[in-house]
Design a protein around this motif. Structure first.
Motif, PDB file in Angstrom:
ATOM      1  N   PHE A  20       0.836  -1.208   0.000  1.00 30.27           N
ATOM      2  CA  PHE A  20       0.000   0.000   0.000  1.00 30.27           C
ATOM      3  C   PHE A  20       0.867   1.254   0.000  1.00 30.27           C
ATOM      4  N   GLU A  21       2.000   1.178   0.693  1.00 29.38           N
ATOM      5  CA  GLU A  21       2.927   2.309   0.730  1.00 29.38           C
ATOM      6  C   GLU A  21       3.426   2.646  -0.672  1.00 29.38           C
ATOM      7  N   GLN A  22       3.697   1.612  -1.464  1.00 30.12           N
ATOM      8  CA  GLN A  22       4.196   1.832  -2.820  1.00 30.12           C
ATOM      9  C   GLN A  22       3.141   2.435  -3.747  1.00 30.12           C
ATOM     10  N   ILE A  23       1.890   2.012  -3.563  1.00 29.58           N
ATOM     11  CA  ILE A  23       0.862   2.430  -4.529  1.00 29.58           C
ATOM     12  C   ILE A  23       0.034   3.627  -4.084  1.00 29.58           C
ATOM     13  N   ALA A  24       0.073   3.978  -2.796  1.00 31.89           N
ATOM     14  CA  ALA A  24      -0.775   5.074  -2.290  1.00 31.89           C
ATOM     15  C   ALA A  24      -0.619   6.372  -3.098  1.00 31.89           C
ATOM     16  N   PRO A  25       0.623   6.809  -3.405  1.00 37.42           N
ATOM     17  CA  PRO A  25       0.765   8.055  -4.171  1.00 37.42           C
ATOM     18  C   PRO A  25       0.138   7.972  -5.565  1.00 37.42           C
ATOM     19  N   LYS A  26       0.073   6.752  -6.129  1.00 35.51           N
ATOM     20  CA  LYS A  26      -0.468   6.580  -7.486  1.00 35.51           C
ATOM     21  C   LYS A  26      -1.991   6.735  -7.527  1.00 35.51           C
ATOM     22  N   TYR A  27      -2.627   6.575  -6.356  1.00 33.59           N
ATOM     23  CA  TYR A  27      -4.091   6.611  -6.314  1.00 33.59           C
ATOM     24  C   TYR A  27      -4.653   7.929  -5.796  1.00 33.59           C
ATOM     25  N   VAL A  28      -3.779   8.900  -5.523  1.00 27.93           N
ATOM     26  CA  VAL A  28      -4.253  10.199  -5.057  1.00 27.93           C
ATOM     27  C   VAL A  28      -5.171  10.819  -6.109  1.00 27.93           C
ATOM     28  N   GLY A  29      -6.350  11.208  -5.696  1.00 25.00           N
ATOM     29  CA  GLY A  29      -7.318  11.821  -6.614  1.00 25.00           C
ATOM     30  C   GLY A  29      -8.132  10.838  -7.415  1.00 25.00           C
ATOM     31  N   LYS A  30      -7.862   9.545  -7.262  1.00 26.84           N
ATOM     32  CA  LYS A  30      -8.610   8.520  -7.993  1.00 26.84           C
ATOM     33  C   LYS A  30      -9.666   7.891  -7.085  1.00 26.84           C
ATOM     34  N   PRO A  31     -10.706   7.285  -7.682  1.00 22.72           N
ATOM     35  CA  PRO A  31     -11.786   6.700  -6.871  1.00 22.72           C
ATOM     36  C   PRO A  31     -11.306   5.692  -5.831  1.00 22.72           C
ATOM     37  N   GLN A  32     -10.280   4.903  -6.174  1.00 21.50           N
ATOM     38  CA  GLN A  32      -9.789   3.878  -5.233  1.00 21.50           C
ATOM     39  C   GLN A  32      -8.887   4.461  -4.142  1.00 21.50           C
ATOM     40  N   GLY A  33      -8.539   5.752  -4.291  1.00 19.14           N
ATOM     41  CA  GLY A  33      -7.602   6.377  -3.349  1.00 19.14           C
ATOM     42  C   GLY A  33      -8.067   6.319  -1.908  1.00 19.14           C
ATOM     43  N   GLU A  34      -9.355   6.543  -1.702  1.00 18.87           N
ATOM     44  CA  GLU A  34      -9.915   6.515  -0.351  1.00 18.87           C
ATOM     45  C   GLU A  34      -9.737   5.141   0.289  1.00 18.87           C
ATOM     46  N   ARG A  35     -10.059   4.121  -0.488  1.00 18.23           N
ATOM     47  CA  ARG A  35      -9.954   2.741   0.011  1.00 18.23           C
ATOM     48  C   ARG A  35      -8.501   2.381   0.318  1.00 18.23           C
ATOM     49  N   VAL A  36      -7.606   2.756  -0.594  1.00 15.80           N
ATOM     50  CA  VAL A  36      -6.184   2.457  -0.419  1.00 15.80           C
ATOM     51  C   VAL A  36      -5.639   3.133   0.836  1.00 15.80           C
ATOM     52  N   MET A  37      -5.970   4.423   1.011  1.00 14.69           N
ATOM     53  CA  MET A  37      -5.424   5.157   2.151  1.00 14.69           C
ATOM     54  C   MET A  37      -5.953   4.620   3.482  1.00 14.69           C
ATOM     55  N   PHE A  38      -7.222   4.207   3.511  1.00 16.13           N
ATOM     56  CA  PHE A  38      -7.770   3.656   4.762  1.00 16.13           C
ATOM     57  C   PHE A  38      -7.091   2.330   5.096  1.00 16.13           C
ATOM     58  N   PHE A  39      -6.989   1.446   4.103  1.00 15.60           N
ATOM     59  CA  PHE A  39      -6.349   0.152   4.333  1.00 15.60           C
ATOM     60  C   PHE A  39      -4.873   0.335   4.731  1.00 15.60           C
ATOM     61  N   PHE A  40      -4.234   1.326   4.125  1.00 17.75           N
ATOM     62  CA  PHE A  40      -2.836   1.617   4.421  1.00 17.75           C
ATOM     63  C   PHE A  40      -2.690   1.996   5.903  1.00 17.75           C
TER      64      PHE A  40
END
Length: 278
Positions: free
Chosen positions: A57-77
């Motif tokens: 999640f640490e690797q991909i979190a910056p890639k999802y900023v502003g995207k629909p999945q970003g919220e889910r990624v950041m919470f799980f992270f």
């Protein structure tokens, strides 16, 4: 023989599983495909392998900023940090989530888990209580904002526990003043002031009875070691502290010691009266 072969086979299968899993994880870390990392990170998260999940999640979190999945990624992270016991980083990541997604369905849980992260960081009462203060502030915000939450009771229990911890630190500092005052009598004035403040600031504290008693003890010590001219007024003050203790706690655990102090007060004040009557 059969059982031995079965045991060896089980160990072999398990070892192969670990090897495949490890290879899968290592490949994913080096893979540039974000979707592959995302799918595997979520898989690890659901399986309870939070250490691997948070790395991906640490690797991909910056890639999802502003995207629909970003919220889910950041919470799980953030939650992966929390569930793996890395509370400093979970607190920080939940704060980021709250700021980034103030309308999220997960907001309430994020506020609760962020507060709980700092609760977990709160040290024993004798140490610096900065993290305790931060936890209390965040727990109080949660309690005030979400009184109907399923997490309300737990948050309230944690807040009470931390409040008692802070009160214990305060009472121990006041008692330390009292102890030091046995060798440096002016410090007893600070002890009495600290205990006065504790009593007025903590009306429901489990340490309030102790505060009443140690205030009386400090006042007696101060009166005994004052110059003769100051003794009468200071014994009178000690008398009011004795009366306050007995009024608030008629069956106080300090009854015997308090009665001994009162006998001392009565004796000394009687001496003053006898002197004045001559």
């Amino acid at each position: 023989m059969f059982l031995k072969m079965r045991s060896v086979l089980t160990i072999t299968i398990f070892s192969l599983f670990l090897l495949v899993s490890c290879n899968e994880y290592q490949k994913a870390l080096k893979n540039e495909d974000v979707k592959t990392k995302y799918d595997l990170a979520e898989k690890y998260y659901k399986e309870g392998d939070y250490k691997r999940a948070k790395r991906l999640f640490e690797q991909i979190a910056p890639k999802y900023v502003g995207k629909p999945q970003g919220e889910r990624v950041m919470f799980f992270f953030a939650d992966s940090y929390f569930k793996s016991g890395d509370y400093y980083l979970s607190g920080y990541q939940f704060e980021r989530f709250i700021k980034s997604y103030p309308q999220s369905d997960k907001l309430q849980e994020a506020v609760y888990l962020g507060a709980k992260s700092y609760y977990e960081l709160s040290p024993k009462y004798s140490l610096d209580q900065t993290d305790t203060d931060k936890a209390l502030s965040k727990l109080q915000t949660f309690i005030n904002t979400y009184p109907e939450s399923e997490f309300f009771e737990d948050a309230n229990t944690m807040a009470q526990e931390l409040t008692i911890k802070k009160q214990k630190k305060e009472i121990e500092i006041a008692k330390q003043f009292d102890k030091l005052g046995e060798f440096n009598f002016p410090i007893l004035v600070s002890a009495i002031a600290a205990l006065d403040n504790f009593i007025s600031d903590n009306p429901g504290s489990v340490y309030r009875e102790d505060a009443f008693y140690y205030r009386l003890k400090a006042a007696i010590n101060l009166a005994e070691n004052s110059i003769q001219q100051r003794q009468p007024e200071r014994y009178e003050e000690a008398k009011t502290y004795y009366e306050a203790l007995m009024k608030s706690y008629p069956e106080t655990k300090f009854a015997k010691k308090a009665e001994n102090f009162n006998d001392k007060i009565v004796k000394e004040l009687n001496k003053v009266e006898e002197t004045l009557s001559k």
